[in-house]
Scaffold this active site. Structure first.
Site, PDB file in Angstrom:
ATOM      1  N   CYS A 132      47.368  50.494 -73.411  1.00 40.64           N
ATOM      2  CA  CYS A 132      47.203  49.761 -72.157  1.00 40.64           C
ATOM      3  C   CYS A 132      46.371  48.522 -72.458  1.00 40.64           C
ATOM      4  O   CYS A 132      45.184  48.634 -72.792  1.00 40.64           O
ATOM      5  CB  CYS A 132      46.507  50.658 -71.142  1.00 40.64           C
ATOM      6  SG  CYS A 132      46.054  49.779 -69.641  1.00 40.64           S
ATOM      7  N   CYS A 168      50.153  44.196 -65.936  1.00 38.11           N
ATOM      8  CA  CYS A 168      50.372  45.093 -67.073  1.00 38.11           C
ATOM      9  C   CYS A 168      50.120  44.276 -68.335  1.00 38.11           C
ATOM     10  O   CYS A 168      50.840  43.310 -68.595  1.00 38.11           O
ATOM     11  CB  CYS A 168      51.800  45.619 -67.032  1.00 38.11           C
ATOM     12  SG  CYS A 168      52.287  46.519 -68.516  1.00 38.11           S
TER      13      CYS A 168
END
Lengths: 270, 270
Positions: free
Chosen positions: A76, A199
Site C-alpha cells: 500500500c 491509491c
C-alpha cells in the site's frame, strides 16, 4: 489485551490505524475479527487499513499491513508514506531519511516539511489488455484512459475486476484522463471492492501509463496526479517500457492519537 | 486552539465525537468547517455528529448537538444516550441517574450495566399522510409499514423527503415491518441525506406507529426494535393517539479517547 494506544494518519484520504509493535507482541494478539472491527467506520475507529510499525534486523523498521477486512495484503503506497511519517514523528529514526522492509521488498523514504517521498519497486515491463496497461507496482493494476465524466467507476471497476482474466487473483482498476499536463484518476480497489479516494500504487501505475500512452522518450519524469483525496506526484526514470527509481510523493497527515477501550463486547457488536 | 481531547462513543452504530466543554470555551472556538472536517470519515475522526457536554444551571448538564455537516440540529436520541453514558463515565454526576437539557427540552437518563434508558419528549398526537404516520419525537418523522426486502431505502427516503409536503423543512423517513412481535426498520435521515444504521428518535416514532398500526388498546408497552446497527427498545404509555413516559433503551459503547492534532492544514485539506 486491555486498552491499546494507536495513531491515525491519512495520506490523500487513504487512512490508517498505526500501532507501535517493536517486539511483535501486539501482532501475536491480533485476530482478523479484531482488525476488521477496529477498521469499521461506525462501530469503531474506522480506517482503510491497520499498520504495525515493527523492528527489522536489516533496515530501520518493518511495515506490516492489514486491509480493513483484517487480511494481510499486497503493498500500500499511501500506507508506506504514512508509516514513514509515523516512524519519523515517533523518533524511531535519527534523521529524515530511512529505509524499511514491506511485503514487496525494501523501500526508501524521505520526509520533507510537507511531503513524504517514498521509493517504490521497479516496474520491469508493462503488458497490455486491449487499450489498457497492466502492471505490478507492489499491487496489480489495470489502467485505462477514458472520459472520467462519463464513467461510473464502481460499475466499470467491478466489470473488469470480475472478468475471466482477473476474477481469481483480483486487480485494482484505474480510469484516468490527461488534460493540460495534469492527470486525473479514479480507482476501484480490490479487497475494498469499491471506489477509494486515493491509491498509492495505483497512482504510480497511472503515471507510468500516462508516459507510455503519450509516447514520451526515455528519460527522467515527474508526473502530477489528481485523486479525489488530493494531489500526488510520481518521479521515475523511463527506459523503453521499464521504469526504475520510482518515487511516490505527497502529504501525510497525523490526525489524532487515541487509546482504544478494547473489549470483547465491541467485537461481538459488529 | 492547539490539540483537543475528545472521546468517541457509538449507540447502535450512530457514532459521536464527545468533548467536555464545561465553561463553553470550546464552543466559542468551533466553526462549522471545523466540525464538518472532524466528522469527515477519511480525512479526520469521522462521526455522525459532535456533542459538547456543557454546564447547565438547572440540570446536570446541557447537550449541545451538531450534525456532521457542522450545523446545530434537532434532538438526537442515540446521541442523548451516548452523552448520558459519557457524563457517567467522566463522573460528572454522582449516581447512575441524571437529568439534562437538550434543544427539545429536559431529558432524564438512567445508566444500568449494559444499557442507557433515556426519557424522550411526549408525543401529544400523531397525524397521517396516506397510510403513513407523521409525528415529532424530538425530530420530525414519517413512518410507513412495508416489505423491507423490496424497499430501496435511499431511493424511497429521497422521494418522500423531497416531495412538496416535506421539501422545505425536511423529514426523516422510516420504513418498518412487523414480524412475530419484532419490529424491523430502516431510516433515511435528513441532513445526512442517506440511510443511517440507526436513529433514536426514529426508533421511537416506529414504536409508536407499530402500536397504532396494530390497534393496541391504551396501556403501557415495551416495543423491541431491530435496526441495522443493533437492537433498541422503546417503553411508552399509550392513551388514544397520545404517548407519554417514553423511554429509548439500548447499549452505548465508549470506543476510544483521543487527542486531535488540530491544525489549519487539516481543515484546508478537506
Amino acid at each position: 489485551m486491555e486498552n491499546i494506544k494507536f495513531y491515525k494518519y491519512h495520506g490523500t484520504a487513504n487512512d490508517f490505524i498505526m500501532i507501535e509493535d517493536r517486539d511483535k507482541s501486539i501482532e501475536k494478539l491480533l485476530t482478523q475479527d479484531m482488525i476488521a472491527t477496529w477498521c469499521s467506520r461506525k462501530f469503531s475507529v474506522g480506517a482503510d487499513g491497520l499498520i504495525l510499525l515493527q523492528e527489522d534486523k536489516k533496515s530501520d523498521f518493518y511495515m506490516k499491513y492489514y486491509n480493513s477486512d483484517g487480511n494481510e495484503s499486497s503493498m500500500c503506497g499511501n500506507g508506506g508514506r504514512c508509516i514513514s511519517q509515523f516512524a519519523y514523528d515517533q523518533e524511531w529514526i535519527a534523521g529524515r531519511s530511512m529505509q524499511f522492509m514491506a511485503v514487496d521488498g525494501l523501500h526508501r523514504a524521505i520526509i520533507d516539511e510537507e511531503k513524504v517521498y517514498l521509493s517504490m519497486i521497479s516496474v520491469p515491463s508493462v503488458s497490455r489488455d486491449g487499450k489498457a496497461y497492466v502492471m505490478n507496482t507492489g499491487s496489480p493494476h489495470y489502467v485505462r484512459f477514458d472520459n472520467l465524466q462519463e464513467i461510473d467507476i464502481d460499475q466499470e471497476g467491478k466489470t473488469i475486476r470480475y472478468n475471466s482474466t482477473y476474477n481469481s487473483e483480483g486487480i485494482n482498476v484505474n480510469i484516468a484522463e490527461i488534460k493540460k499536463n495534469l492527470v486525473s484518476m479514479q480507482t476501484y480497489e480490490r479487497g475494498v471492492e469499491a471506489e477509494t479516494f486515493s491509491c498509492g500504487t495505483g497512482t504510480v501505475a497511472v503515471a507510468i501509463s500516462s508516459l507510455l500512452d503519450t509516447n514520451q522518450p526515455n528519460g527522467q519524469y515527474e508526473v502530477k496526479i489528481s485523486t479525489k483525496g488530493g494531489q500526488l506526484s510520481v518521479r521515475c526514470k523511463k527506459h523503453e517500457d521499464a521504469f526504475v527509481d520510482i518515487y511516490l510523493i505527497g502529504p501525510s497527515v497525523r490526525v489524532f492519537e487515541g487509546i482504544l477501550f478494547f473489549s470483547k463486547d465491541s467485537i461481538a457488536l459488529l
